[in-house]
Design an enzyme around this catalytic site. Structure first.
Site, PDB file in Angstrom:
ATOM      1  N   HIS A 172      19.006 -11.078  28.845  1.00 29.35           N
ATOM      2  CA  HIS A 172      20.426 -11.211  28.362  1.00 29.35           C
ATOM      3  C   HIS A 172      20.086 -12.123  26.935  1.00 29.35           C
ATOM      4  CE1 HIS A 172      21.741  -9.759  32.085  1.00 29.35           C
ATOM      5  NE2 HIS A 172      22.645  -9.330  31.434  1.00 29.35           N
ATOM      6  N   LYS A 192      24.406 -16.201  27.072  1.00 30.04           N
ATOM      7  CA  LYS A 192      24.985 -16.232  28.485  1.00 30.04           C
ATOM      8  C   LYS A 192      24.664 -17.507  29.369  1.00 30.04           C
ATOM      9  CE  LYS A 192      24.421 -13.046  32.611  1.00 30.04           C
ATOM     10  NZ  LYS A 192      25.743 -12.941  32.862  1.00 30.04           N
TER      11      LYS A 192
HETATM   12  N1  LIG Z   1      30.620  -6.913  35.433  1.00 30.29           N
HETATM   13  C1  LIG Z   1      30.055  -6.542  34.255  1.00 30.29           C
HETATM   14  O1  LIG Z   1      29.946  -5.384  33.774  1.00 30.29           O
HETATM   15  C2  LIG Z   1      29.610  -7.570  33.020  1.00 30.29           C
HETATM   16  C3  LIG Z   1      30.203  -8.708  33.325  1.00 30.29           C
HETATM   17  N2  LIG Z   1      30.241  -9.705  32.240  1.00 30.29           N
HETATM   18  C4  LIG Z   1      30.514 -11.053  32.488  1.00 30.29           C
HETATM   19  O2  LIG Z   1      31.876 -11.180  31.906  1.00 30.29           O
HETATM   20  C5  LIG Z   1      32.014 -12.743  31.744  1.00 30.29           C
HETATM   21  C6  LIG Z   1      32.274 -12.687  30.010  1.00 30.29           C
HETATM   22  O3  LIG Z   1      31.331 -12.496  29.336  1.00 30.29           O
HETATM   23  P1  LIG Z   1      31.522 -12.420  27.892  1.00 30.29           P
HETATM   24  O4  LIG Z   1      32.677 -11.529  27.243  1.00 30.29           O
HETATM   25  O5  LIG Z   1      30.123 -11.876  27.230  1.00 30.29           O
HETATM   26  O6  LIG Z   1      31.617 -13.832  27.491  1.00 30.29           O
HETATM   27  P2  LIG Z   1      32.529 -14.588  26.384  1.00 30.29           P
HETATM   28  O7  LIG Z   1      32.111 -15.874  26.266  1.00 30.29           O
HETATM   29  O8  LIG Z   1      32.291 -13.622  25.113  1.00 30.29           O
HETATM   30  O9  LIG Z   1      34.084 -14.407  26.820  1.00 30.29           O
HETATM   31  C7  LIG Z   1      34.811 -15.214  27.709  1.00 30.29           C
HETATM   32  C8  LIG Z   1      36.270 -15.247  26.997  1.00 30.29           C
HETATM   33  O10 LIG Z   1      36.960 -15.927  28.208  1.00 30.29           O
HETATM   34  C9  LIG Z   1      37.751 -16.755  27.824  1.00 30.29           C
HETATM   35  N3  LIG Z   1      38.209 -17.734  28.855  1.00 30.29           N
HETATM   36  C10 LIG Z   1      37.682 -18.807  29.395  1.00 30.29           C
HETATM   37  N4  LIG Z   1      38.551 -19.376  30.392  1.00 30.29           N
HETATM   38  C11 LIG Z   1      39.693 -18.940  30.165  1.00 30.29           C
HETATM   39  C12 LIG Z   1      40.915 -19.046  30.801  1.00 30.29           C
HETATM   40  N5  LIG Z   1      41.048 -20.009  31.526  1.00 30.29           N
HETATM   41  N6  LIG Z   1      41.996 -18.386  30.365  1.00 30.29           N
HETATM   42  C13 LIG Z   1      41.692 -17.182  29.537  1.00 30.29           C
HETATM   43  N7  LIG Z   1      40.722 -16.910  28.766  1.00 30.29           N
HETATM   44  C14 LIG Z   1      39.534 -17.672  29.272  1.00 30.29           C
HETATM   45  C15 LIG Z   1      37.085 -17.731  26.591  1.00 30.29           C
HETATM   46  O11 LIG Z   1      37.896 -18.281  25.808  1.00 30.29           O
HETATM   47  C16 LIG Z   1      36.293 -16.359  25.932  1.00 30.29           C
HETATM   48  O12 LIG Z   1      37.269 -15.704  25.243  1.00 30.29           O
HETATM   49  C17 LIG Z   1      30.618 -13.242  31.935  1.00 30.29           C
HETATM   50  O13 LIG Z   1      30.671 -13.838  33.381  1.00 30.29           O
HETATM   51  C18 LIG Z   1      29.684 -12.024  31.817  1.00 30.29           C
HETATM   52  O14 LIG Z   1      28.340 -12.406  32.648  1.00 30.29           O
HETATM   53  C19 LIG Z   1      29.722  -9.215  31.146  1.00 30.29           C
HETATM   54  C20 LIG Z   1      29.631  -8.070  30.747  1.00 30.29           C
HETATM   55  C21 LIG Z   1      29.515  -7.093  31.699  1.00 30.29           C
HETATM   56  O1  LIG Z   2      26.758 -11.857  30.389  1.00 25.26           O
HETATM   57  C1  LIG Z   2      26.499 -10.440  30.004  1.00 25.26           C
HETATM   58  O2  LIG Z   2      26.394 -10.319  28.666  1.00 25.26           O
HETATM   59  C2  LIG Z   2      26.416  -9.538  31.065  1.00 25.26           C
HETATM   60  N1  LIG Z   2      26.742  -9.970  32.328  1.00 25.26           N
HETATM   61  C3  LIG Z   2      26.350  -8.881  33.475  1.00 25.26           C
HETATM   62  C4  LIG Z   2      25.567  -9.557  34.347  1.00 25.26           C
HETATM   63  O3  LIG Z   2      25.720 -11.107  34.774  1.00 25.26           O
HETATM   64  O4  LIG Z   2      24.850  -9.125  35.000  1.00 25.26           O
HETATM   65  C5  LIG Z   2      26.525  -7.661  33.271  1.00 25.26           C
HETATM   66  C6  LIG Z   2      25.618  -7.312  32.113  1.00 25.26           C
HETATM   67  O5  LIG Z   2      24.254  -7.321  32.371  1.00 25.26           O
HETATM   68  C7  LIG Z   2      25.899  -8.187  30.935  1.00 25.26           C
END
Ligand SMILES: NC(=O)C1=CN([C@@H]2O[C@H](COP(=O)(O)OP(=O)(O)OC[C@H]3O[C@@H](n4cnc5c(N)ncnc54)[C@H](O)[C@@H]3O)[C@@H](O)[C@H]2O)C=CC1
Ligand SMILES: O=C(O)C1=N[C@H](C(=O)O)C[C@H](O)C1
Length: 272
Positions: free
Chosen positions: A161, A165
């Site tokens: 990643h 991350k």
């Molecule tokens: N399940 C899936 O398909 C995927 C899961 N993810 C997961 O999603 C999460 C976020 O990933 P990204 O967008 O890359 O991270 P990022 O760091 O770019 O975005 C996270 C956002 O959440 C906000 N945030 C944090 N605490 C908050 C609160 N108390 N209230 C409101 N907003 C708050 C932050 O300010 C930030 O804008 C991670 O845990 C990642 O692993 C990411 C991509 C795909």
């Molecule tokens: O943090 C990410 O970017 C992603 N998080 C998810 C994970 O923890 O598997 C999904 C995806 O791989 C991207």
């Protein structure tokens, strides 16, 4: 709330994040859902601003807020890719508002999962460490291959990643590990081997190993390796665009409108 448009109203939490902005663009372009709210953490520079302008474009008529409950009260679904502590709080508030809560956040520990389960008594929650069709299909294939092979085949999961991350192993790697363990008829918790460093000793037969690479702008890559003497099977998923996760999350939010309260995953949504 009275509205002439009867498509589900959606709130995006963590709206300035990598996934948050991807979701906002997808929902604004969709004719199957409306964006009715955008939530960020208290103190964030976008609070009080029009979301479209904060994203560098034209106004969209949605003001970014840190008042999650007020935003959720206007919504039929909340799509949440934030951080574990925030997600637990949002699960309780979404349940209070009777809004479907789609959780993409990873790095959730047992204490978080217990609180999410409690909230799912009152509302629909769809949670998955990866919302893409490809990865969810890969979990099915992984389970099937693990079922067909004995412990002479060492199972290793390698993920890569981007440098930002914060959690490891990834949520996807853990989903794949769970699928492999299920196929083999074992509990992942008893056979998980992550974070090797130093004189680790030889590999334990039957363990499922995890390795994490972090660097650059890698969206997400996962290999499930079955390694035996003289041969190896590698199952691979490569994500090149975060839109695959956003599309899955929106699909889950729409699917959830017709479900009874409970905790679901993308296997349920996709019918795999
Ligand atoms: N399940 C899936 O398909 C995927 C899961 N993810 C997961 O999603 C999460 C976020 O990933 P990204 O967008 O890359 O991270 P990022 O760091 O770019 O975005 C996270 C956002 O959440 C906000 N945030 C944090 N605490 C908050 C609160 N108390 N209230 C409101 N907003 C708050 C932050 O300010 C930030 O804008 C991670 O845990 C990642 O692993 C990411 C991509 C795909
Ligand atoms: O943090 C990410 O970017 C992603 N998080 C998810 C994970 O923890 O598997 C999904 C995806 O791989 C991207």
């Amino acid at each position: 709330m009275s509205d002439t448009n009867d498509t589900p109203g959606i709130v995006v939490t963590g709206t300035s994040g990598r996934m948050g902005q991807m979701l906002v663009r997808l929902i604004l372009a969709s004719d199957r859902a409306r964006l009715v709210g955008a939530v960020e953490r208290p103190g964030h520079a976008w609070i009080g601003r029009d979301l479209g302008e904060a994203m560098g474009g034209a106004p969209v008529g949605v003001t970014v807020t840190d008042d999650a409950l007020a935003a959720f009260a206007r919504a039929q679904a909340v799509i949440d890719f934030t951080a574990p502590a925030a997600t637990v709080e949002f699960a309780a508030l979404a349940a209070q508002a009777r809004a479907v809560h789609v959780i993409g956040t990873t790095g959730l520990e047992a204490e978080h999962l217990a609180k999410i389960k409690a909230a799912s008594r009152h509302a629909v929650i769809v949670r998955a460490g990866n919302m893409s069709l490809g990865v969810n299909l890969l979990t099915r294939i992984t389970r099937q291959v693990a079922q067909a092979l004995d412990a002479d085949w060492d199972i290793e999961i390698v993920e890569a990643h981007h440098r930002m991350k914060v959690d490891a192993p990834s949520g996807t790697a853990l989903m794949l590990g769970e699928a492999a363990a299920e196929g083999r008829g074992i509990a992942l918790a008893d056979h998980r081997d992550s974070g090797r460093d130093g004189i680790t000793g030889a590999r334990e037969r039957g363990d499922i190993g995890f390795s994490a690479i972090r660097g650059g702008d890698v969206v997400g890559e996962h290999d499930v390796i079955f390694a035996a003497d003289g041969e190896r099977i590698v199952l691979r998923h490569i994500a090149t665009d975060r839109a695959i996760f956003a599309r899955g999350a929106l699909r889950a939010a729409l699917w959830g409108q017709d479900q009874k309260p409970g905790e679901y995953d993308m296997i349920d949504v996709l019918g795999l």
